[in-house]
Write a protein that holds these residues in place. Structure first.
Motif, PDB file in Angstrom:
ATOM      1  N   GLN A  43      -0.965 -12.343  -9.465  1.00  0.00           N
ATOM      2  CA  GLN A  43       0.303 -11.753  -9.035  1.00  0.00           C
ATOM      3  C   GLN A  43       1.439 -12.763  -9.172  1.00  0.00           C
ATOM      4  O   GLN A  43       2.552 -12.414  -9.586  1.00  0.00           O
ATOM      5  CB  GLN A  43       0.196 -11.273  -7.589  1.00  0.00           C
ATOM      6  CG  GLN A  43      -0.662 -10.031  -7.405  1.00  0.00           C
ATOM      7  CD  GLN A  43      -0.847  -9.670  -5.941  1.00  0.00           C
ATOM      8  OE1 GLN A  43      -0.974 -10.559  -5.091  1.00  0.00           O
ATOM      9  NE2 GLN A  43      -0.876  -8.373  -5.649  1.00  0.00           N
ATOM     10  N   PRO A  99      -2.538  -6.210 -14.739  1.00  0.00           N
ATOM     11  CA  PRO A  99      -1.358  -7.067 -14.494  1.00  0.00           C
ATOM     12  C   PRO A  99      -1.071  -8.019 -15.655  1.00  0.00           C
ATOM     13  O   PRO A  99       0.099  -8.301 -15.949  1.00  0.00           O
ATOM     14  CB  PRO A  99      -1.744  -7.830 -13.219  1.00  0.00           C
ATOM     15  CG  PRO A  99      -2.734  -6.942 -12.532  1.00  0.00           C
ATOM     16  CD  PRO A  99      -3.516  -6.304 -13.638  1.00  0.00           C
ATOM     17  N   ASN A 146      -8.501  -2.028 -14.987  1.00  0.00           N
ATOM     18  CA  ASN A 146      -7.431  -2.278 -14.008  1.00  0.00           C
ATOM     19  C   ASN A 146      -7.363  -3.735 -13.566  1.00  0.00           C
ATOM     20  O   ASN A 146      -6.301  -4.197 -13.139  1.00  0.00           O
ATOM     21  CB  ASN A 146      -7.634  -1.378 -12.787  1.00  0.00           C
ATOM     22  CG  ASN A 146      -7.261   0.066 -13.073  1.00  0.00           C
ATOM     23  OD1 ASN A 146      -6.105   0.447 -12.956  1.00  0.00           O
ATOM     24  ND2 ASN A 146      -8.235   0.879 -13.476  1.00  0.00           N
ATOM     25  N   TRP A 150       2.404  -1.514  -5.263  1.00  0.00           N
ATOM     26  CA  TRP A 150       2.203  -2.457  -6.364  1.00  0.00           C
ATOM     27  C   TRP A 150       1.356  -1.846  -7.480  1.00  0.00           C
ATOM     28  O   TRP A 150       1.715  -1.925  -8.659  1.00  0.00           O
ATOM     29  CB  TRP A 150       1.556  -3.725  -5.818  1.00  0.00           C
ATOM     30  CG  TRP A 150       1.134  -4.735  -6.852  1.00  0.00           C
ATOM     31  CD1 TRP A 150      -0.070  -4.819  -7.483  1.00  0.00           C
ATOM     32  CD2 TRP A 150       1.928  -5.800  -7.385  1.00  0.00           C
ATOM     33  NE1 TRP A 150      -0.095  -5.872  -8.362  1.00  0.00           N
ATOM     34  CE2 TRP A 150       1.126  -6.501  -8.319  1.00  0.00           C
ATOM     35  CE3 TRP A 150       3.230  -6.238  -7.150  1.00  0.00           C
ATOM     36  CZ2 TRP A 150       1.579  -7.616  -9.017  1.00  0.00           C
ATOM     37  CZ3 TRP A 150       3.680  -7.359  -7.852  1.00  0.00           C
ATOM     38  CH2 TRP A 150       2.869  -8.025  -8.775  1.00  0.00           C
ATOM     39  N   SER A 151       0.226  -1.208  -7.108  1.00  0.00           N
ATOM     40  CA  SER A 151      -0.675  -0.661  -8.118  1.00  0.00           C
ATOM     41  C   SER A 151      -0.028   0.473  -8.902  1.00  0.00           C
ATOM     42  O   SER A 151      -0.237   0.601 -10.114  1.00  0.00           O
ATOM     43  CB  SER A 151      -1.973  -0.172  -7.455  1.00  0.00           C
ATOM     44  OG  SER A 151      -1.690   0.820  -6.487  1.00  0.00           O
ATOM     45  N   ARG A 211     -12.890  -8.276 -10.616  1.00  0.00           N
ATOM     46  CA  ARG A 211     -11.496  -8.269 -10.165  1.00  0.00           C
ATOM     47  C   ARG A 211     -11.104  -9.639  -9.607  1.00  0.00           C
ATOM     48  O   ARG A 211     -10.022 -10.167  -9.905  1.00  0.00           O
ATOM     49  CB  ARG A 211     -11.303  -7.188  -9.100  1.00  0.00           C
ATOM     50  CG  ARG A 211      -9.893  -7.089  -8.549  1.00  0.00           C
ATOM     51  CD  ARG A 211      -9.805  -6.038  -7.466  1.00  0.00           C
ATOM     52  NE  ARG A 211     -10.726  -6.279  -6.368  1.00  0.00           N
ATOM     53  CZ  ARG A 211     -10.501  -7.174  -5.402  1.00  0.00           C
ATOM     54  NH1 ARG A 211      -9.372  -7.891  -5.391  1.00  0.00           N
ATOM     55  NH2 ARG A 211     -11.370  -7.336  -4.438  1.00  0.00           N
ATOM     56  N   LEU A 254       2.461  -0.978 -11.485  1.00  0.00           N
ATOM     57  CA  LEU A 254       1.790  -1.514 -12.675  1.00  0.00           C
ATOM     58  C   LEU A 254       1.423  -0.393 -13.636  1.00  0.00           C
ATOM     59  O   LEU A 254       1.642  -0.505 -14.853  1.00  0.00           O
ATOM     60  CB  LEU A 254       0.527  -2.272 -12.250  1.00  0.00           C
ATOM     61  CG  LEU A 254       0.720  -3.617 -11.547  1.00  0.00           C
ATOM     62  CD1 LEU A 254      -0.629  -4.177 -11.115  1.00  0.00           C
ATOM     63  CD2 LEU A 254       1.434  -4.614 -12.454  1.00  0.00           C
ATOM     64  N   GLN A 255       0.861   0.693 -13.100  1.00  0.00           N
ATOM     65  CA  GLN A 255       0.447   1.789 -13.971  1.00  0.00           C
ATOM     66  C   GLN A 255       1.662   2.450 -14.619  1.00  0.00           C
ATOM     67  O   GLN A 255       1.614   2.830 -15.795  1.00  0.00           O
ATOM     68  CB  GLN A 255      -0.372   2.810 -13.190  1.00  0.00           C
ATOM     69  CG  GLN A 255      -0.980   3.893 -14.058  1.00  0.00           C
ATOM     70  CD  GLN A 255      -2.073   4.658 -13.341  1.00  0.00           C
ATOM     71  OE1 GLN A 255      -2.555   4.245 -12.300  1.00  0.00           O
ATOM     72  NE2 GLN A 255      -2.461   5.790 -13.909  1.00  0.00           N
ATOM     73  N   ASN A 304       0.831  -1.202   0.000  1.00  0.00           N
ATOM     74  CA  ASN A 304       0.000   0.000   0.000  1.00  0.00           C
ATOM     75  C   ASN A 304       0.873   1.263   0.000  1.00  0.00           C
ATOM     76  O   ASN A 304       2.090   1.198   0.162  1.00  0.00           O
ATOM     77  CB  ASN A 304      -0.963   0.006   1.198  1.00  0.00           C
ATOM     78  CG  ASN A 304      -0.252  -0.153   2.535  1.00  0.00           C
ATOM     79  OD1 ASN A 304       0.852   0.348   2.724  1.00  0.00           O
ATOM     80  ND2 ASN A 304      -0.887  -0.840   3.470  1.00  0.00           N
TER      81      ASN A 304
END
Length: 911
Positions: free
Chosen positions: A198, A168, A164, A59-60, A122, A63-64, A28
């Motif tokens: 993941q 990944p 989203n 992590w998010s 998701r 990725l972006q 986070n």
């Protein structure tokens, strides 16, 4: 697939490889900021003044960035990558899909269904669920979801979009093909588990030669104890006292307080930690203080006071606000010229409340701000009025529909016209809120891609929903005490930690599988929240991680919640227990006591206001003595100081409004009838016509005051109600002995103990004997016994009696109440009024009518003398006297404790 387990790496080695270009991925944002701070601190200890910023990313975000790098580095002709949807764009697309589906009519809450569908989508991709060919497990809900998912996927394919949930996979493909440069080492921090999606992405990194490692916090818990406390409030209090003790004895420590249900306990936690760590925060004029603790739980951006004011401005563009919202708007410091007009705007709020209407229109607000009577101009706000006029013109000039970007420009324009965010300098948190607002505006503008155009109200509603969904956590300086939820504590390391609230009702949490996915598949693939076994296993991992987050860990649980006994969670039941009194806690004194102990205090009981000057007038009529009898301070505050409670808005008519309608209607009726003989002579048709006109006249007077209440339908209902009440009451008046109505609402001056009063009886009847009857209309239940005693609860009618010079035969309440029509009161002689008792039955110990009037004169004269002399003790007649008083914050009777009763005893002795 990924080779598990991944090798561990300690903190010192992590910071060394970060300096060499390694990438650190966290679970986070919070952990990323914390590790960045720890890395910077290590560089400072080394004596460095500058250093290269390490690659520490959530992590998010990583990725972006990977996807953005690929799309930005390729030329337009070479780049065939779909456009990545923002979270808001994705949500709006799901809304569009679900609203357009044949299932939308059966859904009670489409926004909630959208969130559930997004979560199911998701989970589907993150856990690689094989939904194809699962017809045996497909419920109607799952079938609907699969249809929505197909339409959603079709939109993305046709318009070349990427969501989203599949990001990944797209990044994995780019990594596989070598389109993105890779570091030599990738370190993972704060992950309790990895989804199959993941794991596949990490496996790609391994195949590309990247070394994967897991950040391992050094050391484990050396001292873990469990303590049982009475309830959650005591838990929070003891935890705060424990934190303060550690701060006082070890100032450099980092202390963690972990609260599993922090989102529900945030208010209580903030209040108690302020009371114990920062009691001075309650002092007036302190403003925002730098606290030794930080609440890590982010709140919706819409709840921020500055953003809330902006949303009120957007709502005002619809033409009206509720009275509560209007008051918040007028008292907000974030509207233009608020500093120079703040007192006038508060008075404008009070002025608008006088009608007690639920909603206030923009037109009425504007007119009230720019116009006022000469004698009542305090609520004029010319600066606000000018801004409102420009605001009205701009709002009225807009088209019915615009694309989201057009509405974003309109929103910005409206705020500028009304001077948001105000003239005074913003503090750090407010400045961050403004920045977050502008980012939300930009995000809303991006909806043009998926939403062609919107009506104004729909646009405002969608933007409000965006602000509710956007979490806002202002960045604050690093402080020693961190209060956080379980997820925020992932990967954190403390010098000492307290985990509270771990009872068996919430730890482990109850399963809550996604209703749109087959339950059997969720359990088989061990999806989050799918089963009790899954929750127990996951919570056990989290518990072990939290117990190892500090050398000293205290775990607490409440023994009771309301009337329910609680037990410790089975995951902590085996920990060594300790009694609360064995804990090292700070001794905390009440801040009131601390202030009192710093100086020499003198107690002064001041129950005396300045006496009235000769010839001075006090408004209020008979209400003044009623208030004096109920509580001398209340009378002094309301009638001498002019303190009044704010009117509260009401839906429909309150009892006061209904009483006014009856008074006006009966006054009109008896102006026409004059006497009982005329009433008895009227035909049924004539009487019904007269009653209808009386009700119509009464409603007209109230419509002028509260026009929004009296809609066409409401007026018809109220007309019918009044007609029935009046007809039933006149049937009661037909049964009385003959009488004529001599006066209505006649003013009668009275000087009592040097106090000039204006009495005004509802009606005075004259009997055939020439004696008179005083009548007071009541729509509620009435009791003549309230006329008696040293401090009568209802002194109005006794006042009318002693002010009236002609002989009286009776004094009466006329209780005009459906099904309970009656006269209540006392008569001079037995049988002169049917069903009304002679005075000797109600007023014990009195032998004559003259003696009754003399007794009333004596009691009321004493009350009038109290007013003249300025007697203003906080001494309510009884507990009921405070029920309808709007000034408890002025007299602070709850703080006085037994003081009010003491004042009452002293007053009784003086009497």
């Amino acid at each position: 697939m990924l080779k598990l387990p991944i090798p561990l790496i300690c903190e010192d080695d992590v910071f060394a490889v970060l300096g060499a270009g390694a990438l650190l991925l966290t679970i986070n944002n919070r952990l990323a900021r914390e590790l960045q701070h720890r890395y910077d601190r290590v560089q400072q200890v080394k004596g460095l003044t500058v250093w290269e910023t390490p690659q520490i990313l959530p992590w998010s975000v990583w990725l972006q960035r990977c996807y953005d790098y690929q799309t930005l580095t390729l030329t337009e002709t070479d780049n065939s990558s779909p456009a990545l949807l923002s979270p808001l764009q994705e949500q709006s697309l799901w809304e569009r899909v679900i609203y357009d589906s044949p299932y939308s009519g059966a859904l009670l809450q489409v926004p909630a269904t959208v969130r559930t569908a997004q979560e199911a989508w998701r989970l589907w991709h993150a856990w690689r669920l094989p939904l194809a060919g699962q017809s045996l497990f497909l419920t109607e809900d799952t079938q609907a979801f699969l249809e929505w998912a197909q339409v959603f996927e079709d939109y993305c394919r046709v318009d070349h979009w990427l969501d989203n949930a599949r990001l990944p996979d797209a990044v994995g493909g780019m990594l596989e093909s070598g389109q993105i440069p890779l570091p030599g080492t990738v370190i993972l921090a704060g992950f309790d588990e990895y989804t199959p999606q993941q794991q596949e992405l990490l496996a790609v990194l391994e195949r590309q030669g990247v070394l994967l490692q897991v950040f391992a916090n050094q050391g484990g818990s050396q001292q873990t104890r469990r303590v049982a406390l009475a309830d959650t409030i005591e838990e929070i209090t003891v935890a705060a006292r424990w934190a303060r003790h550690r701060l006082e004895h070890s100032p450099g420590e980092k202390i963690g307080v972990i609260v599993p249900e922090l989102e529900f306990l945030r208010v209580q936690v903030a209040r108690i930690f302020d009371d114990i760590l920062h009691p001075e925060a309650v002092l007036p004029g302190r403003g925002r203080i730098e606290r030794a603790y930080n609440l890590s739980l982010a709140q919706p951006l819409a709840d921020n006071p500055l953003v809330h004011t902006a949303l009120l401005i957007l709502e005002l563009s619809k033409g009206e606000l509720s009275m509560v919202e209007m008051g918040a708007f007028l008292r907000s410091p974030f509207v233009g010229a608020a500093e120079q007009e703040f007192s006038h705007r508060a008075l404008l709020d009070a002025y608008l409340r006088k009608t007690r209407e639920e909603r206030v229109s923009l037109e009425r607000l504007w007119k009230a701000a720019i116009t006022a009577r000469e004698e009542d101009a305090n609520h004029r706000c010319p600066a606000l009025g000018e801004r409102l006029q420009q605001f009205k013109v701009e709002v009225d000039s807009l088209p019915a529909r615009q694309p989201p970007s057009g509405w974003a420009q309109s929103f910005t324009c409206w705020l500028q016209l009304l001077g948001w965010p105000g003239e005074r300098p913003l503090d750090s948190e407010e400045y961050q809120a403004v920045s977050a607002w502008h980012k939300s505006i930009q995000s809303f503008s991006s909806l043009d891609r998926v939403v062609p155009s919107l009506k104004k109200n729909v646009a405002i509603g969608k933007f409000r929903h965006l602000l509710v969904e956007t979490l806002f956590q202002p960045e604050n300086p690093i402080v020693p005490v961190q209060v956080m939820g379980v997820l925020e504590a992932a990967g954190e390391q403390f010098d000492a930690a307290w985990m509270l609230g771990l009872h068996d009702g919430i730890w482990p949490t109850a399963p809550r599988p996604n209703p749109l996915l087959p339950i059997e598949l969720q359990r088989h693939y061990r999806l989050p929240h799918a089963s009790a076994e899954r929750e127990l296993a996951y919570t056990r991992v989290v518990t072990e991680r939290l117990l190892a987050s500090a050398p000293v860990v205290i775990v607490s649980h409440p023994r009771r919640e309301g009337d329910r006994d609680l037990r410790p969670s089975p995951l902590i039941a085996e920990l060594a227990s300790v009694l609360p009194e064995r804990l090292q806690l700070a001794s905390v004194e009440s801040y009131v006591n601390e202030i009192q102990q710093t100086g020499r205090m003198e107690t002064l009981v001041d129950a005396q206001g300045p006496p009235l000057e000769a010839g001075a007038q006090v408004g209020g009529g008979t209400g003044l003595l009623k208030a004096q009898a109920a509580c001398p301070f209340r009378a002094f505050a309301e009638y001498r100081l002019g303190a009044k409670g704010l009117e509260e808005p009401s839906v429909g008519l309150e009892s006061l409004d209904q009483g006014i309608l009856i008074h006006v209607a009966l006054q009109y009726l008896w102006e026409k009838l004059q006497n009982q003989h005329t009433l008895l002579s009227c035909s049924a048709e004539e009487l019904h016509g007269l009653i209808a006109e009386a009700a119509k006249q009464a409603i007209a007077t109230q419509t002028a005051v509260r026009p929004r209440i009296f809609t066409e339908r409401f007026t018809a209902i109220e007309q019918e109600r009044l007609e029935q009440l009046l007809l039933e009451w006149l049937e009661r008046d037909k049964q009385r002995p003959p009488f004529a109505v001599l006066h209505q609402e006649r003013s009668q001056p009275l000087n009592l103990g040097g106090l000039s009063l204006d009495t005004r009886a509802d009606r005075i009847d004259q009997l055939e004997s020439g004696e008179r009857v005083i009548v007071d209309y009541k729509t509620g239940r009435s009791n003549p016994r309230h006329w008696f005693g040293e401090r009568p609860e209802e002194p109005q009618l006794p006042l009318y009696c002693i002010a009236h010079e002609a002989p009286l035969a009776a004094v009466l309440f006329a209780q005009v109440r459906r099904g309970e029509m009656k006269y209540l009161g006392v008569t001079k002689e037995e049988g002169s009024m049917p069903e009304v008792a002679v005075f000797t039955r109600v007023a014990g110990g009195l032998d004559s009518w003259e003696e009754l009037l003399a007794r009333w004169f004596q009691v009321l004269h004493a009350l009038a003398v109290e007013v003249v002399e300025g007697y203003a003790a906080v001494a309510p007649r009884d507990a009921n006297s405070c029920d309808y008083c709007a000034l408890p914050g002025l007299c602070r009777i709850k703080e006085l404790g037994g003081g009010a009763a003491k004042n009452k005893k002293e007053r009784d002795r003086n009497d």
